[in-house]
Motif scaffolding. Structure first.
Motif, PDB file in Angstrom:
ATOM      1  N   TYR A 447      75.006  -6.860  52.653  1.00 36.61           N
ATOM      2  CA  TYR A 447      73.851  -6.680  51.769  1.00 36.61           C
ATOM      3  C   TYR A 447      73.698  -7.875  50.843  1.00 36.61           C
ATOM      4  O   TYR A 447      72.583  -8.385  50.637  1.00 36.61           O
ATOM      5  CB  TYR A 447      74.016  -5.402  50.949  1.00 36.61           C
ATOM      6  CG  TYR A 447      72.879  -5.149  49.984  1.00 36.61           C
ATOM      7  CD1 TYR A 447      71.800  -4.358  50.346  1.00 36.61           C
ATOM      8  CD2 TYR A 447      72.881  -5.713  48.703  1.00 36.61           C
ATOM      9  CE1 TYR A 447      70.740  -4.138  49.465  1.00 36.61           C
ATOM     10  CE2 TYR A 447      71.831  -5.501  47.817  1.00 36.61           C
ATOM     11  CZ  TYR A 447      70.773  -4.712  48.204  1.00 36.61           C
ATOM     12  OH  TYR A 447      69.736  -4.500  47.333  1.00 36.61           O
ATOM     13  N   GLU A 448      74.803  -8.344  50.273  1.00 44.08           N
ATOM     14  CA  GLU A 448      74.741  -9.447  49.318  1.00 44.08           C
ATOM     15  C   GLU A 448      74.210 -10.719  49.971  1.00 44.08           C
ATOM     16  O   GLU A 448      73.405 -11.448  49.374  1.00 44.08           O
ATOM     17  CB  GLU A 448      76.116  -9.682  48.699  1.00 44.08           C
ATOM     18  CG  GLU A 448      76.578  -8.543  47.797  1.00 44.08           C
ATOM     19  CD  GLU A 448      77.886  -8.860  47.097  1.00 44.08           C
ATOM     20  OE1 GLU A 448      77.949  -9.898  46.430  1.00 44.08           O
ATOM     21  OE2 GLU A 448      78.834  -8.067  47.233  1.00 44.08           O
ATOM     22  N   TYR A 449      74.676 -10.993  51.187  1.00 42.47           N
ATOM     23  CA  TYR A 449      74.211 -12.191  51.881  1.00 42.47           C
ATOM     24  C   TYR A 449      72.707 -12.115  52.139  1.00 42.47           C
ATOM     25  O   TYR A 449      71.964 -13.079  51.893  1.00 42.47           O
ATOM     26  CB  TYR A 449      74.973 -12.368  53.190  1.00 42.47           C
ATOM     27  CG  TYR A 449      74.470 -13.525  54.020  1.00 42.47           C
ATOM     28  CD1 TYR A 449      74.559 -14.824  53.543  1.00 42.47           C
ATOM     29  CD2 TYR A 449      73.892 -13.309  55.272  1.00 42.47           C
ATOM     30  CE1 TYR A 449      74.096 -15.891  54.291  1.00 42.47           C
ATOM     31  CE2 TYR A 449      73.422 -14.372  56.027  1.00 42.47           C
ATOM     32  CZ  TYR A 449      73.525 -15.656  55.536  1.00 42.47           C
ATOM     33  OH  TYR A 449      73.049 -16.720  56.262  1.00 42.47           O
ATOM     34  N   THR A 450      72.260 -10.965  52.617  1.00 43.74           N
ATOM     35  CA  THR A 450      70.825 -10.786  52.868  1.00 43.74           C
ATOM     36  C   THR A 450      70.030 -10.899  51.577  1.00 43.74           C
ATOM     37  O   THR A 450      68.952 -11.520  51.543  1.00 43.74           O
ATOM     38  CB  THR A 450      70.569  -9.418  53.524  1.00 43.74           C
ATOM     39  OG1 THR A 450      71.304  -9.341  54.743  1.00 43.74           O
ATOM     40  CG2 THR A 450      69.092  -9.221  53.820  1.00 43.74           C
ATOM     41  N   TYR A 452      70.866 -12.588  48.819  1.00 42.72           N
ATOM     42  CA  TYR A 452      70.826 -13.988  48.422  1.00 42.72           C
ATOM     43  C   TYR A 452      69.795 -14.752  49.242  1.00 42.72           C
ATOM     44  O   TYR A 452      68.938 -15.475  48.702  1.00 42.72           O
ATOM     45  CB  TYR A 452      72.205 -14.626  48.612  1.00 42.72           C
ATOM     46  CG  TYR A 452      73.015 -14.769  47.359  1.00 42.72           C
ATOM     47  CD1 TYR A 452      73.088 -15.989  46.697  1.00 42.72           C
ATOM     48  CD2 TYR A 452      73.718 -13.695  46.834  1.00 42.72           C
ATOM     49  CE1 TYR A 452      73.848 -16.143  45.544  1.00 42.72           C
ATOM     50  CE2 TYR A 452      74.476 -13.826  45.681  1.00 42.72           C
ATOM     51  CZ  TYR A 452      74.543 -15.050  45.040  1.00 42.72           C
ATOM     52  OH  TYR A 452      75.280 -15.189  43.901  1.00 42.72           O
ATOM     53  N   ALA A 453      69.897 -14.616  50.570  1.00 40.64           N
ATOM     54  CA  ALA A 453      69.030 -15.384  51.453  1.00 40.64           C
ATOM     55  C   ALA A 453      67.560 -15.049  51.222  1.00 40.64           C
ATOM     56  O   ALA A 453      66.685 -15.928  51.339  1.00 40.64           O
ATOM     57  CB  ALA A 453      69.408 -15.114  52.907  1.00 40.64           C
ATOM     58  N   SER A 454      67.281 -13.793  50.869  1.00 38.21           N
ATOM     59  CA  SER A 454      65.895 -13.355  50.702  1.00 38.21           C
ATOM     60  C   SER A 454      65.325 -13.676  49.329  1.00 38.21           C
ATOM     61  O   SER A 454      64.098 -13.775  49.181  1.00 38.21           O
ATOM     62  CB  SER A 454      65.793 -11.837  50.947  1.00 38.21           C
ATOM     63  OG  SER A 454      66.262 -11.495  52.223  1.00 38.21           O
ATOM     64  N   ASN A 455      66.202 -13.811  48.327  1.00 37.97           N
ATOM     65  CA  ASN A 455      65.697 -13.858  46.950  1.00 37.97           C
ATOM     66  C   ASN A 455      65.999 -15.125  46.167  1.00 37.97           C
ATOM     67  O   ASN A 455      65.332 -15.399  45.164  1.00 37.97           O
ATOM     68  CB  ASN A 455      66.253 -12.663  46.164  1.00 37.97           C
ATOM     69  CG  ASN A 455      65.698 -11.343  46.651  1.00 37.97           C
ATOM     70  OD1 ASN A 455      64.535 -11.026  46.427  1.00 37.97           O
ATOM     71  ND2 ASN A 455      66.536 -10.568  47.331  1.00 37.97           N
ATOM     72  N   ILE A 456      66.974 -15.906  46.572  1.00 32.98           N
ATOM     73  CA  ILE A 456      67.391 -17.017  45.713  1.00 32.98           C
ATOM     74  C   ILE A 456      66.276 -18.053  45.571  1.00 32.98           C
ATOM     75  O   ILE A 456      66.111 -18.668  44.507  1.00 32.98           O
ATOM     76  CB  ILE A 456      68.694 -17.673  46.231  1.00 32.98           C
ATOM     77  CG1 ILE A 456      69.296 -18.563  45.122  1.00 32.98           C
ATOM     78  CG2 ILE A 456      68.472 -18.455  47.511  1.00 32.98           C
ATOM     79  CD1 ILE A 456      70.717 -18.998  45.400  1.00 32.98           C
TER      80      ILE A 456
END
Length: 953
Positions: A447-450, A452-456
């Motif tokens: 979840y965290e990786y997704t 980050y990738a979606s929101n950073i």
């Protein structure tokens, strides 16, 4: 068993006694006590973060929470933790220090394990006391860690019984309490009784606004520790060690359902006290305006300033919280990158400078800036770091800075995601512990990786630029200055200090980001082909020889998904430098590795590599020179380019040289103030027989050193790669990697000069010698006993030496700690080398009260004589064999072990297959062999006693 005083604001801020601490602790919602324990599933309500579906979270009817996760890294192992929401903050006035003392008593008698039987049982099962089996006490929690094997059903099941004994069945035998008083007091002596502790006693009441936290340090009060009775400590245990304040965390290679049943079987019978004391949540009240505190100490070697702006704690529970935590990480990264640039100046404005926003204590976060000044330059240092934060507040960050920070953050979370099925169990334990204690969400790495990738990339420069204004304030602010006593008259008054802070950023201008888009290399080297190849099927290695003479040992593994370790060495090192040029030569690798590469300075290089998993460091030791690198399959080419460039195009940077020399001089100027530093300098001089090469450098030698000589020495050491051997361990395909090796390693310069090292005969003098240093104002003594001599280096002798080290560790812990109650943690370190000449040393060390030095040295020699007379006890041999066998099983599945092992066996000319027989060879250790080894290597004919005593009054 340690005290954990968690101040995560800065590295140098106000650490009283840093020890095995877990990072900041956080939390997430747990199921209702009325619910049946079920596997956690992602339930998103609003923007509440989901639960990681791979952890089972449940709660027993008595309120005890549990977390269970199946994880196979490492295989056949499990991490079992007992977490108690009970620490020193809950102590009454009469109980100060007893939360920590309770932790000690958990290892000194429970219902099912009287006295020290628990430690004995676990040691015989391969669990090492201190290294594996341990615990810590902090203000708000006490945590017990128990790593156990899962391939022994009996030991694994007993692990839960042990946790239950800690949770509810400590016996508090008055005899054992009295024996442990001295141990706890010696722990305080070991970790405290120094300038930092004395300064902390002055500054903590200010930082913590005279709150309960300031008066409940985990170590407690000495008079209470000496005199409390059993009823008082039992009262603390009865009130606070209770199921509704406890969690059991189990992560490892096991069946989840079986573990869940083991938890129910062992913990369901525990009962909460009636009536239950309310568990008060203490806080630190805010302080209007700014409070300034000056603190000095005779033995403090530096002058430092810290500005702490306190804010209400923010715990990550929602997606909104998570986005803010990402912004904070980016903010900290960018600000400290700027401070790093300042430190690379030819005249660095400070010795050390950091600023960050992080958690504090008592439901607080804080933005903290800390700076260590050069002697006499507090104003310059303080104004520089304040100006750096003001620059961020006034002008913000640049787009290029933000993009680099985002890439670095994405890289970090991607690394964790790529290793999600190879993550060590202890990492998950820390997450669940944070969840239980403070409520931080645990959505899981997928979840965290997704996220980050979606929101950073939604984070804007404007959002980042608004953060400094929120963090930096003159309200709820504390400014601390710590300095040596001799600097007291030179310190500013409060008004002057505040004027420095208030005016420091008046003339700052916007930051200019110096970046480059050029590639590291324009073309691939011509290289040379592989001319020979041999395979070792037993350990799975392939050895290649390239046309230029470079040898490469390949060991592909699947231990990590995203890791490749590269190490290269050849013989020579600083042993080939003349005495006149030694200081320059000794500085060469650290200077070059900080100077960038080719046409890129270090700042440009760091920026170029911010989105890459690559670390490459050249080194020059006494007898070798080489390269150490850590990378991933994706960034292997970049790592190889850097290795190639350090050989062929190192960079000479006069600014880095000048800055490093100036920094070192500043540190040397105050080194004689600290008792520990003075003692270490004496040890270095004595054990090298006063050879200046092994001692701390002097200002005169620094003055005589030159960048030209250092640079020329570095180039000479890396001018001929024909003598180099590289080991490459990790996730790669040997066939696919060969063309890369042929190009970059095969392209290294080669002159075939066939060099080796010189034996400079630097080792401890023969005979018996005692050196006593009188330094320090506190009653604190340190002892080192060093046995040394010639050695026959081989596997058989090495195993016996390792066994002697551990047996002696066990006996001295029993004698000096448990029986004499005179030390906290005695240590034994046995080392042996083949090069430059085969030598051994066995060092015994401990800290104690000055009045006990002679008694404890005599007790140590008595235990040594028993070993020489009778050999080791069979039970102690069994403990060593069990620990060594289990640790070897784990190491054989670790890249870092193989990288070190293959390099060492290559240097020593050993058969690399010997590791496969290591566990079997442990049966060579017998009572008779330990007797012979002790008699040979602890004979006392070459014994150096090194003793630090407080100054005579």
């Amino acid at each position: 068993m340690t005290i954990n005083r968690k101040f995560s604001v800065t590295a140098l801020a106000f650490i009283i006694a840093a020890s095995g601490a877990f990072a900041q602790v956080k939390k997430k919602p747990t199921p209702s006590p009325k619910q049946k324990p079920v596997s956690a599933v992602a339930q998103i309500k609003g923007d509440i973060l989901p639960l990681d579906p791979d952890v089972v979270i449940g709660k027993l009817p008595n309120g005890l929470t549990y977390y269970i996760r199946h994880n196979e890294q490492p295989k056949n192992r499990a991490e079992l933790y007992l977490v108690n929401k009970a620490g020193s903050i809950l102590e009454t006035d009469a109980q100060q220090g007893l939360a920590h003392f309770t932790e000690h008593m958990a290892f000194n008698g429970t219902r099912d394990y009287p006295k020290n039987e628990l430690v004995n049982f676990l040691q015989k099962s391969g669990v090492k006391f201190g290294a594996d089996l341990n615990a810590y006490t902090s203000f708000d929690e006490t945590v017990y860690q128990l790593p156990v094997p899962t391939d022994s059903a009996a030991v694994f099941k007993n692990g839960f019984n042990i946790l239950a004994n800690w949770a509810g069945y400590l016996t508090f035998d008055p005899t054992e309490i009295d024996k442990e008083r001295g141990v706890v007091l010696e722990e305080e002596r070991l970790r405290g009784k120094n300038a930092q502790e004395r300064l902390s006693m002055q500054t903590l009441p200010v930082i913590l606004n005279n709150s309960r936290y300031a008066s409940r340090l985990p170590i407690g009060k000495e008079d209470i520790l000496k005199t409390f009775d059993a009823a008082t400590i039992k009262s603390f245990y009865h009130d606070w060690y209770r199921p509704d304040l406890q969690a059991v965390i189990a992560v490892g290679d096991f069946n989840v359902k079986e573990v869940e049943q083991l938890i129910k079987d062992n913990f369901s019978v525990l009962k909460n006290p009636s009536p239950e004391k309310p568990r008060t949540e203490y806080t630190v009240p805010p302080t209007p305006g700014t409070v300034v505190k000056f603190a000095t100490d005779a033995e403090f070697p530096y002058t430092l300033a810290q500005i702490i702006v306190k804010h209400p704690q923010k715990v990550v529970r929602t997606a909104t919280d998570y986005m803010e935590s990402i912004r904070i990480n980016l903010f900290n990264y960018m600000l400290n990158e700027r401070l790093n640039e300042l430190q690379r100046k030819p005249e660095p404005p400070f010795l050390y400078g950091r600023a960050n926003y992080a958690s504090l204590l008592g439901k607080q976060d804080a933005f903290s800036s800390v700076v260590v000044a050069k002697p006499g330059e507090l104003e310059k240092a303080l104004k520089t770091i304040v100006a750096a934060t003001e620059q961020a507040r006034k002008f913000g960050f640049t787009l290029t800075e933000l993009e680099r920070a985002k890439q670095a953050a994405l890289l970090q979370v991607q690394n964790m995601y790529n290793e999600r099925n190879k993550t060590n169990s202890a990492n998950y334990v820390r997450e669940y512990q944070q969840n239980f204690l403070t409520g931080e969400a645990i959505p899981g790495i997928s979840y965290e990786y997704t996220f980050y990738a979606s929101n950073i990339n939604k984070i804007t420069v404007d959002e980042m630029n608004a953060m400094a204004a929120r963090f930096i304030s003159d309200q709820n602010r504390v400014i601390i200055v710590e300095a040596p006593d001799k600097e007291k008259d030179k310190l500013p008054d409060e008004k002057t200090l505040l004027s420095w802070v208030n005016t420091a950023g008046a003339n700052v201008t916007a930051y200019v980001d110096n970046v480059t888009s050029r590639p590291l290399m324009d073309k691939v080297p011509a290289g040379s082909k592989i001319v020979s190849e041999t395979k070792d099927e037993a350990i799975g290695t392939t050895t290649l020889t390239l046309g230029n003479g470079v040898k490469v040992i390949l060991k592909p593994t699947d231990f990590k998904n995203d890791q490749i370790l590269i190490n290269g060495y050849s013989f020579g090192g600083t042993s080939l430098a003349s005495d006149a040029d030694f200081t320059s030569a000794n500085l060469a690798s650290s200077i070059i590795s900080s100077s960038g590469i080719a046409d890129f300075n270090q700042g440009q290089l760091d920026k170029m590599l911010s989105d890459k998993n690559v670390r490459v460091s050249p080194y020059i030791s006494e007898i070798t020179q080489g390269i150490s690198a850590n990378t991933t399959p994706r960034d292997l080419i970049t790592a190889m380019q850097l290795i190639y460039l350090y050989f062929t195009d190192p960079r000479k940077d006069a600014d880095i040289w000048k800055g490093s020399i100036n920094q070192t001089k500043s540190i040397l100027a105050t080194r004689g103030v600290n008792p520990g530093s003075v003692f270490q300098d004496t040890i270095a001089a004595t054990l090298s027989n006063n050879n200046f090469r092994a001692m701390v450098t002097t200002e005169d030698r620094l003055e005589a050193a030159s960048l030209d000589k250092a640079f020329d020495f570095f180039k000479a050491r890396f001018a001929d790669a024909s003598g180099f051997t590289f080991t490459i361990v990790g996730n790669f395909d040997p066939e696919l990697i060969k063309p890369v090796l042929e190009a970059y390693l095969g392209g290294l310069p080669s002159t075939h000069r066939n060099e080796t090292f010189k034996d400079l005969d630097i080792h401890p003098p023969a005979g018996q010698l005692t050196k006593t240093v009188y330094k320090g104002i506190d009653d604190k003594s340190t002892v080192q006993l060093v046995f040394s001599g010639n050695y026959q280096y081989n596997e058989a002798n090495n195993i016996q030496m390792d066994a002697l080290e551990e047996v002696l560790n066990i006996k001295l812990t029993e004698r000096l700690r448990e029986q004499e109650s005179g030390v906290y943690s005695p240590g034994v370190r046995a080392s042996y080398v083949k090069n430059p000449s085969a030598r051994y040393s066995i060092t015994i060390y401990f800290t104690c009260a000055a009045e006990n030095v002679d008694k404890l040295i005599a007790a140590t020699m008595d235990e040594i004589n028993k070993l020489k007379l009778n050999g080791a006890e069979p039970a102690d041999i069994q403990k060593f064999i069990a620990e060594e066998a289990r640790s070897t099983q784990v190491q054989l599945k670790e890249n870092v072990f193989w990288a070190g092992y293959l390099g060492a066996t290559s240097q020593n000319g050993e058969n690399q297959d010997e590791i496969l027989s290591h566990v079997k060879n442990l049966d060579q250790i017998t009572v008779q062999s330990t007797k012979e080894t002790a008699s040979k290597y602890l004979n006392g004919s070459n014994l150096i006693k090194l003793i630090l005593m407080p100054e005579k009054k």
